[in-house]
Design a protein around this motif. Structure first.
Motif, PDB file in Angstrom:
ATOM      1  N   ARG A 116      42.116  32.798  49.175  1.00 42.96           N
ATOM      2  CA  ARG A 116      43.281  32.955  48.978  1.00 42.96           C
ATOM      3  C   ARG A 116      44.806  32.428  48.236  1.00 42.96           C
ATOM      4  NH1 ARG A 116      43.333  36.115  53.359  1.00 42.96           N
ATOM      5  NH2 ARG A 116      41.670  35.412  54.572  1.00 42.96           N
ATOM      6  N   VAL A 117      45.031  31.632  47.944  1.00 40.49           N
ATOM      7  CA  VAL A 117      45.910  30.712  47.238  1.00 40.49           C
ATOM      8  C   VAL A 117      46.076  31.488  45.682  1.00 40.49           C
ATOM      9  CG1 VAL A 117      47.443  29.056  46.236  1.00 40.49           C
ATOM     10  CG2 VAL A 117      46.591  29.129  48.318  1.00 40.49           C
ATOM     11  N   GLU A 118      44.494  31.092  44.734  1.00 39.44           N
ATOM     12  CA  GLU A 118      44.182  32.209  43.657  1.00 39.44           C
ATOM     13  C   GLU A 118      44.238  33.486  43.537  1.00 39.44           C
ATOM     14  OE1 GLU A 118      40.498  30.187  42.826  1.00 39.44           O
ATOM     15  OE2 GLU A 118      40.764  28.395  42.613  1.00 39.44           O
ATOM     16  N   ARG A 119      43.635  34.250  45.315  1.00 34.49           N
ATOM     17  CA  ARG A 119      43.636  35.688  44.902  1.00 34.49           C
ATOM     18  C   ARG A 119      45.923  35.613  45.045  1.00 34.49           C
ATOM     19  NH1 ARG A 119      39.754  36.162  47.967  1.00 34.49           N
ATOM     20  NH2 ARG A 119      42.055  35.974  50.271  1.00 34.49           N
ATOM     21  N   ILE A 120      46.657  34.952  44.741  1.00 35.66           N
ATOM     22  CA  ILE A 120      47.998  36.175  45.611  1.00 35.66           C
ATOM     23  C   ILE A 120      48.410  34.704  44.383  1.00 35.66           C
ATOM     24  CG2 ILE A 120      48.066  36.553  47.573  1.00 35.66           C
ATOM     25  CD1 ILE A 120      49.447  34.149  48.422  1.00 35.66           C
ATOM     26  N   GLY A 121      48.084  34.320  43.152  1.00 38.56           N
ATOM     27  CA  GLY A 121      48.730  33.981  41.873  1.00 38.56           C
ATOM     28  C   GLY A 121      49.375  32.360  42.457  1.00 38.56           C
ATOM     29  N   GLY A 122      48.699  31.978  43.319  1.00 35.26           N
ATOM     30  CA  GLY A 122      50.004  30.691  43.679  1.00 35.26           C
ATOM     31  C   GLY A 122      49.096  29.527  42.896  1.00 35.26           C
ATOM     32  N   GLN A 123      49.739  28.053  44.063  1.00 35.97           N
ATOM     33  CA  GLN A 123      49.680  26.846  43.866  1.00 35.97           C
ATOM     34  C   GLN A 123      49.573  26.053  44.351  1.00 35.97           C
ATOM     35  OE1 GLN A 123      52.167  25.284  40.089  1.00 35.97           O
ATOM     36  NE2 GLN A 123      51.448  25.378  38.901  1.00 35.97           N
ATOM     37  N   LEU A 124      48.573  25.009  45.299  1.00 33.71           N
ATOM     38  CA  LEU A 124      48.135  24.899  46.243  1.00 33.71           C
ATOM     39  C   LEU A 124      48.010  23.163  46.218  1.00 33.71           C
ATOM     40  CD1 LEU A 124      46.953  24.780  49.411  1.00 33.71           C
ATOM     41  CD2 LEU A 124      44.857  24.596  48.516  1.00 33.71           C
ATOM     42  N   VAL A 125      48.482  22.561  47.086  1.00 32.87           N
ATOM     43  CA  VAL A 125      49.137  21.208  46.706  1.00 32.87           C
ATOM     44  C   VAL A 125      48.666  20.741  47.882  1.00 32.87           C
ATOM     45  CG1 VAL A 125      50.052  18.777  46.654  1.00 32.87           C
ATOM     46  CG2 VAL A 125      50.652  21.145  45.011  1.00 32.87           C
ATOM     47  N   VAL A 126      47.695  19.491  48.483  1.00 32.75           N
ATOM     48  CA  VAL A 126      47.160  19.107  49.887  1.00 32.75           C
ATOM     49  C   VAL A 126      47.454  17.349  49.380  1.00 32.75           C
ATOM     50  CG1 VAL A 126      44.759  19.278  51.215  1.00 32.75           C
ATOM     51  CG2 VAL A 126      45.403  20.881  50.686  1.00 32.75           C
ATOM     52  N   GLN A 127      48.242  17.001  50.441  1.00 36.41           N
ATOM     53  CA  GLN A 127      48.413  15.497  51.008  1.00 36.41           C
ATOM     54  C   GLN A 127      47.755  15.292  52.381  1.00 36.41           C
ATOM     55  OE1 GLN A 127      52.313  14.959  49.758  1.00 36.41           O
ATOM     56  NE2 GLN A 127      51.871  15.008  47.564  1.00 36.41           N
ATOM     57  N   SER A 128      46.523  14.997  51.789  1.00 37.76           N
ATOM     58  CA  SER A 128      45.561  13.733  53.418  1.00 37.76           C
ATOM     59  C   SER A 128      45.083  12.575  52.702  1.00 37.76           C
ATOM     60  CB  SER A 128      45.343  14.966  54.260  1.00 37.76           C
ATOM     61  OG  SER A 128      44.543  14.737  55.087  1.00 37.76           O
TER      62      SER A 128
END
Length: 566
Positions: A537-549
């Motif tokens: 979904r993030v790639e489809r809207i041209g965004g960046q995703l950061v996951v920290q866990s």
């Protein structure tokens, strides 16, 4: 002696004698004057002839030293003089070309028009010109511009015609080359325009190939067309389709039943040259080609000539088209170029049809994946909320809290109805209802409240910065991501606090989501549509995703989208 003297001394006789002598003298004077006049006349005549001969010699010298074909003729149009250049070019002597014999050097196709035009010129007594081909001494014909002008007397009557013949062969070649180039360009443009019009109107991609094959058939006056494709594995050329009887028929059509649909490629056949040189080739008479099934099929159709034209994609040879004719044909270079250009368009349309089929298949897969994602985001996550509320109702009921149990059951029913409604909307590719009724901030606030209401998870949501509208696709995907992450917190994280922040910054928008649950290892493989679906979904809207866990330390997710300020 006395008698003689007496006669002489006789006055009468002497007077008579004098009269006779005077008469004789007068007669001699008249004769002399006549002779003198005759001599003067003859002298003038001789001088006139000399002047004329001198003039004619000068005219001949002038015309013979002029680089052109010069002639003159009588008032009736018959030729009386031809200069040396005219005779040298045609190979005729002047005597052989005088009168009307000059027409023997005019090209038979041009002669009727020239004779008719020359007759009109003679009647009109006006200067004029005409173009015609004249035979050279070696038998070759070249184009000439024939110009003429009359010499008139004081009354306006024609005394003589004068004319020149100027070689315009090079000019005609340039004109023909320009005309051929123009025809080539016009043919390409018309075919391209017609194809683009069909592309805009025709929903079926395979119909575009048929449309273009029809254009080629009409432009070349052909009987039909065959389309051949190269098999990369075997290097063989097989028939893929044909345009016959005004429509496309594939090689699976019954008319090809039982035939070997591959071209024999031994050197004794004419077509290997096409695929070896990648240049058009003409089979002037297929009846002279050794027999094989596909050729034998053409003979009852009356096909004689076939023009084979290679087809390319990105410079790579992919096949050829065979343009068929029911009479013997020859083609100029420009016609070959036009055929090549149109053949390449055919290949592009075939490629487009193939890609359209692949696109349709890809679109089906994409739609199937979308529905799967939406089911996951609506029914699956809605059911999670329903299960959470049912478990809470069961717990409240066990503790004797009937009113609270009833409230949890009401929430479960409401969540179930909303999930069913969202599933129905997803089938029609509609936005979530809540986004139609509110902006992203309001939709997230309502979502988070409904999902955590009546649960042990504490929810905190804040909007920072000046809210602004985002593209609908971006809003929907951020909404679904927030829904997914909160669902995971409810189902798996065993979290006590879930915080969400929608932050509007200059040039970007951030959605920060955090829970204090048990966390997980982001590098490990996860089943389902959880983290993978979020990344898509993030790639489809041209965004960046950061996951920290990490285990036992909760999970933080940030999605950042570029966004222009209003």
């Amino acid at each position: 002696m006395d008698t003689g003297r007496g006669t002489t001394d006789d006055p009468g006789a002497k007077l008579k004698l004098l009269e006779q002598e005077l008469a004789r003298s007068r007669s001699d004077l008249d004769a002399s004057q006549k002779v003198s006049a005759r001599l003067t006349e003859e002298n003038e005549t001789l001088r006139t002839h000399a002047d004329r001969r001198q003039w004619e010699a000068g005219f001949r010298l002038a015309t013979d030293t002029t680089p052109g074909l010069i002639w003159f003729g009588g008032a009736d149009g018959s030729v009386e003089f031809l200069n040396t250049q005219w005779c040298a070019y045609t190979g005729l002597t002047m005597q052989e070309g005088l009168g009307w014999n000059w027409i023997s050097v005019i090209h038979p196709e041009d002669l009727p028009g020239l004779v008719e035009h020359w007759g009109e010129i003679i009647k009109s007594a006006r200067p004029d010109e005409h173009e015609a081909r004249m035979r050279r001494s070696d038998g070759a014909y070249r184009w000439f511009l024939l110009r003429c002008a009359p010499l008139l007397d004081e009354s306006g009557a024609v005394i003589r015609w004068y004319g020149t013949n100027t070689d315009i062969e090079e000019r005609k070649r340039v004109e023909q080359a320009l005309s051929a180039s123009e025809n080539l360009s016009r043919g390409q443009v018309e075919a391209l325009k017609s194809t683009l019009d069909a592309l805009a109107m025709e929903p079926a991609a395979d119909k575009l190939v048929e449309h273009l094959l029809r254009i080629i058939t009409e432009q070349f006056g052909a009987h039909s067309i065959s389309v051949w494709r190269l098999d990369p594995g075997s290097g063989m050329i097989g028939i893929e389709m044909a345009f016959e009887d005004g429509r496309v028929v594939t090689s699976a059509d019954p008319r090809f039943a039982g035939m070997d649909k591959w071209l024999p490629m031994e050197e004794r056949w004419p077509w290997p040259e096409v695929f070896r040189t990648s240049k058009p080739s003409l089979i002037e008479d297929i009846r002279a080609v050794p027999a094989f099934a596909l050729r034998d099929r053409l003979l009852p159709m009356g096909i004689i000539t076939v023009l084979l034209v290679p087809m390319f994609v990105a410079g790579r040879l992919e096949g050829a088209i065979g343009i068929r004719f029911v009479e013997k044909k020859v083609f100029g270079a420009e016609e070959m170029d036009l055929a090549q250009a149109l053949a390449n368009q055919v290949m592009l349309m075939i490629q487009f049809a193939r890609l359209s089929t692949q696109t349709r298949e890809t679109a089906v897969i994409a739609e199937r994946n979308r529905i799967a994602r939406d089911i996951h985001d609506t029914l699956a996550q809605g059911l999670t909320g329903v299960i959470v509320q049912l478990e809470a109702a069961e717990d409240a009921n066990l503790r004797g809290l009937s009113r609270e149990a009833g409230e949890h059951l009401d929430r479960a029913r409401r969540l179930a109805r909303e999930s069913l409604n969202e599933a129905r909307r997803s089938v029609h590719a509609l936005r979530p209802q809540v986004l139609d009724d509110s902006n992203l901030s309001g939709a997230l606030a309502e979502l988070f409240t409904k999902m955590t209401e009546g649960t042990s998870l504490k929810m905190e949501f804040a909007v920072l910065g000046a809210p602004r509208s985002l593209p609908p696709n971006s809003e929907e995907n951020l909404f679904r991501i927030g829904q997914e992450i909160l669902t995971n917190a409810l189902r798996h994280a065993q979290a006590k606090l879930f915080t969400a922040k929608l932050i509007f910054l200059p040039g970007e928008v951030c959605l920060d989501l955090h829970d204090d649950g048990r966390g997980f290892d982001p590098s490990s493989k996860n089943d389902g549509y959880g983290l993978l679906g979020i990344r898509e979904r993030v790639e489809r809207i041209g965004g960046q995703l950061v996951v920290q866990s990490s285990p036992a330390k909760g999970t933080a997710v940030r999605i950042t989208l570029p966004s222009q300020e209003a």
